[in-house]
Design a protein around this motif. Sequence first.
Motif, PDB file in Angstrom:
ATOM      1  N   ASN A  18      17.202 -44.299  53.856  1.00 19.56           N
ATOM      2  CA  ASN A  18      18.642 -44.665  53.987  1.00 19.56           C
ATOM      3  C   ASN A  18      19.693 -43.337  53.740  1.00 19.56           C
ATOM      4  O   ASN A  18      19.678 -42.867  52.759  1.00 19.56           O
ATOM      5  N   LYS A  19      20.576 -43.121  54.552  1.00 18.13           N
ATOM      6  CA  LYS A  19      21.369 -41.840  54.453  1.00 18.13           C
ATOM      7  C   LYS A  19      22.050 -42.011  53.364  1.00 18.13           C
ATOM      8  O   LYS A  19      22.478 -41.047  52.690  1.00 18.13           O
ATOM      9  N   SER A  20      23.017 -43.067  53.279  1.00 13.23           N
ATOM     10  CA  SER A  20      23.935 -43.251  52.099  1.00 13.23           C
ATOM     11  C   SER A  20      23.189 -43.067  50.666  1.00 13.23           C
ATOM     12  O   SER A  20      23.748 -42.148  49.924  1.00 13.23           O
ATOM     13  N   LEU A  21      22.245 -43.620  50.669  1.00 12.06           N
ATOM     14  CA  LEU A  21      21.453 -43.677  49.271  1.00 12.06           C
ATOM     15  C   LEU A  21      20.791 -42.031  49.046  1.00 12.06           C
ATOM     16  O   LEU A  21      21.039 -41.664  47.995  1.00 12.06           O
ATOM     17  N   ALA A  22      20.429 -41.409  50.275  1.00  9.53           N
ATOM     18  CA  ALA A  22      19.875 -39.891  50.091  1.00  9.53           C
ATOM     19  C   ALA A  22      21.018 -39.161  49.716  1.00  9.53           C
ATOM     20  O   ALA A  22      20.819 -38.064  48.679  1.00  9.53           O
ATOM     21  N   GLU A  23      22.170 -39.377  50.192  1.00 15.25           N
ATOM     22  CA  GLU A  23      23.439 -38.796  49.678  1.00 15.25           C
ATOM     23  C   GLU A  23      23.828 -38.635  48.462  1.00 15.25           C
ATOM     24  O   GLU A  23      23.999 -37.844  47.610  1.00 15.25           O
ATOM     25  N   GLN A  24      23.649 -40.143  47.703  1.00 17.00           N
ATOM     26  CA  GLN A  24      24.076 -40.382  46.398  1.00 17.00           C
ATOM     27  C   GLN A  24      23.049 -39.666  45.527  1.00 17.00           C
ATOM     28  O   GLN A  24      23.148 -39.079  44.407  1.00 17.00           O
ATOM     29  N   TYR A  25      21.675 -39.653  45.915  1.00 14.22           N
ATOM     30  CA  TYR A  25      20.610 -39.346  45.023  1.00 14.22           C
ATOM     31  C   TYR A  25      20.609 -37.857  44.924  1.00 14.22           C
ATOM     32  O   TYR A  25      20.572 -37.114  44.061  1.00 14.22           O
ATOM     33  N   GLU A  26      21.026 -37.249  46.177  1.00  8.52           N
ATOM     34  CA  GLU A  26      21.022 -35.735  46.325  1.00  8.52           C
ATOM     35  C   GLU A  26      22.248 -35.370  45.295  1.00  8.52           C
ATOM     36  O   GLU A  26      22.210 -34.351  44.643  1.00  8.52           O
ATOM     37  N   ASP A  27      23.503 -35.938  45.386  1.00 10.75           N
ATOM     38  CA  ASP A  27      24.581 -35.657  44.566  1.00 10.75           C
ATOM     39  C   ASP A  27      24.060 -35.677  42.994  1.00 10.75           C
ATOM     40  O   ASP A  27      24.684 -34.742  42.432  1.00 10.75           O
ATOM     41  N   LEU A  28      23.498 -36.769  42.452  1.00  7.32           N
ATOM     42  CA  LEU A  28      23.003 -37.018  41.108  1.00  7.32           C
ATOM     43  C   LEU A  28      21.962 -35.912  40.710  1.00  7.32           C
ATOM     44  O   LEU A  28      22.323 -35.527  39.727  1.00  7.32           O
ATOM     45  N   LEU A  29      21.413 -35.367  41.577  1.00  7.05           N
ATOM     46  CA  LEU A  29      20.198 -34.550  41.347  1.00  7.05           C
ATOM     47  C   LEU A  29      20.796 -33.097  41.305  1.00  7.05           C
ATOM     48  O   LEU A  29      20.583 -32.187  40.166  1.00  7.05           O
ATOM     49  N   ILE A  30      21.527 -32.745  41.926  1.00  2.00           N
ATOM     50  CA  ILE A  30      22.511 -31.663  41.845  1.00  2.00           C
ATOM     51  C   ILE A  30      23.388 -31.325  40.394  1.00  2.00           C
ATOM     52  O   ILE A  30      23.333 -30.449  39.946  1.00  2.00           O
ATOM     53  N   LYS A  31      24.094 -32.447  40.081  1.00  2.00           N
ATOM     54  CA  LYS A  31      24.716 -32.604  38.850  1.00  2.00           C
ATOM     55  C   LYS A  31      23.932 -32.593  37.596  1.00  2.00           C
ATOM     56  O   LYS A  31      24.160 -31.554  37.042  1.00  2.00           O
ATOM     57  N   LEU A  32      22.538 -32.945  37.644  1.00  2.00           N
ATOM     58  CA  LEU A  32      21.840 -32.765  36.643  1.00  2.00           C
ATOM     59  C   LEU A  32      20.907 -31.418  36.706  1.00  2.00           C
ATOM     60  O   LEU A  32      20.855 -30.822  35.578  1.00  2.00           O
ATOM     61  N   GLU A  33      20.688 -30.796  37.670  1.00  2.00           N
ATOM     62  CA  GLU A  33      19.710 -29.909  37.691  1.00  2.00           C
ATOM     63  C   GLU A  33      20.652 -28.299  38.060  1.00  2.00           C
ATOM     64  O   GLU A  33      19.854 -27.389  37.616  1.00  2.00           O
ATOM     65  N   ARG A  34      21.507 -28.376  38.658  1.00  2.00           N
ATOM     66  CA  ARG A  34      22.472 -27.342  38.950  1.00  2.00           C
ATOM     67  C   ARG A  34      21.948 -26.255  39.621  1.00  2.00           C
ATOM     68  O   ARG A  34      21.790 -25.273  39.117  1.00  2.00           O
ATOM     69  N   PRO A  35      20.972 -26.542  40.810  1.00  2.00           N
ATOM     70  CA  PRO A  35      20.670 -25.536  41.569  1.00  2.00           C
ATOM     71  C   PRO A  35      21.512 -24.151  42.025  1.00  2.00           C
ATOM     72  O   PRO A  35      22.690 -24.592  42.100  1.00  2.00           O
ATOM     73  N   ILE A  36      20.988 -23.061  41.993  1.00  2.00           N
ATOM     74  CA  ILE A  36      22.066 -21.970  42.226  1.00  2.00           C
ATOM     75  C   ILE A  36      22.612 -21.984  43.465  1.00  2.00           C
ATOM     76  O   ILE A  36      23.837 -21.459  43.765  1.00  2.00           O
ATOM     77  N   PHE A  37      21.954 -22.315  44.659  1.00  2.00           N
ATOM     78  CA  PHE A  37      22.395 -22.362  45.847  1.00  2.00           C
ATOM     79  C   PHE A  37      23.531 -23.627  46.092  1.00  2.00           C
ATOM     80  O   PHE A  37      24.070 -23.448  47.146  1.00  2.00           O
ATOM     81  N   ASN A  38      23.521 -24.626  45.210  1.00  2.00           N
ATOM     82  CA  ASN A  38      24.529 -25.406  45.326  1.00  2.00           C
ATOM     83  C   ASN A  38      25.539 -25.304  44.785  1.00  2.00           C
ATOM     84  O   ASN A  38      26.492 -26.266  44.827  1.00  2.00           O
ATOM     85  N   ASN A  39      25.750 -24.198  43.948  1.00  3.57           N
ATOM     86  CA  ASN A  39      26.872 -23.946  43.165  1.00  3.57           C
ATOM     87  C   ASN A  39      28.176 -23.659  44.106  1.00  3.57           C
ATOM     88  O   ASN A  39      28.012 -22.966  45.068  1.00  3.57           O
TER      89      ASN A  39
END
Length: 160
Positions: free
Chosen positions: A133-154
């Motif tokens: 589900n695209k909407s759920l994938a977007e939200q999951y991505e957003d939360l993972l980025i906030k938690l893990e802070r990958p350098i290329f998502n900075n």
Amino acid sequence: MDRIYLEAVNKRIQHHSEEIGRIKQLGNVEPIWSESRKLFKRKQGAARYAPFGVPSGTVGVYRLIHEPTGETTYIGNGVIADRLGRHRLVFNNKGRDVKNPGGTTNGSAAGQHMYKYDTYSKNWFFSWCDIGNKSLAEQYEDLLIKLERPIFNNECLGGK
């Protein structure tokens, strides 16, 4: 009142109600992440699989991993094989967007950052999970980025 407009409203309500039901169902299933695999090695096999070994059309979340450090450098979402293909295309073009004959471009900030960070393609791996589900994938991505802070998502590097 405009009957066509009301029909449009009712169709949108129906669509979103069905999407909420689907997301609730998906909430009962934990995503399963793949083992990390090489981004630049084509997997041979069944035609329904993309070159990355991901079933064609799979909507989910993925990680780009710098193998020497084991660091997740980027988290993204979408049709996984398409997104990985774009990152790989830009990386293989020495980190530059690819210009198409019609004048459009295929860009990838992640592919650009990967090339600047390490030009050795064998050092790049990925892992993915099917969300469906695209909407759920977007939200999951957003939360993972906030938690893990990958350098290329900075944000200062052009990511989220």
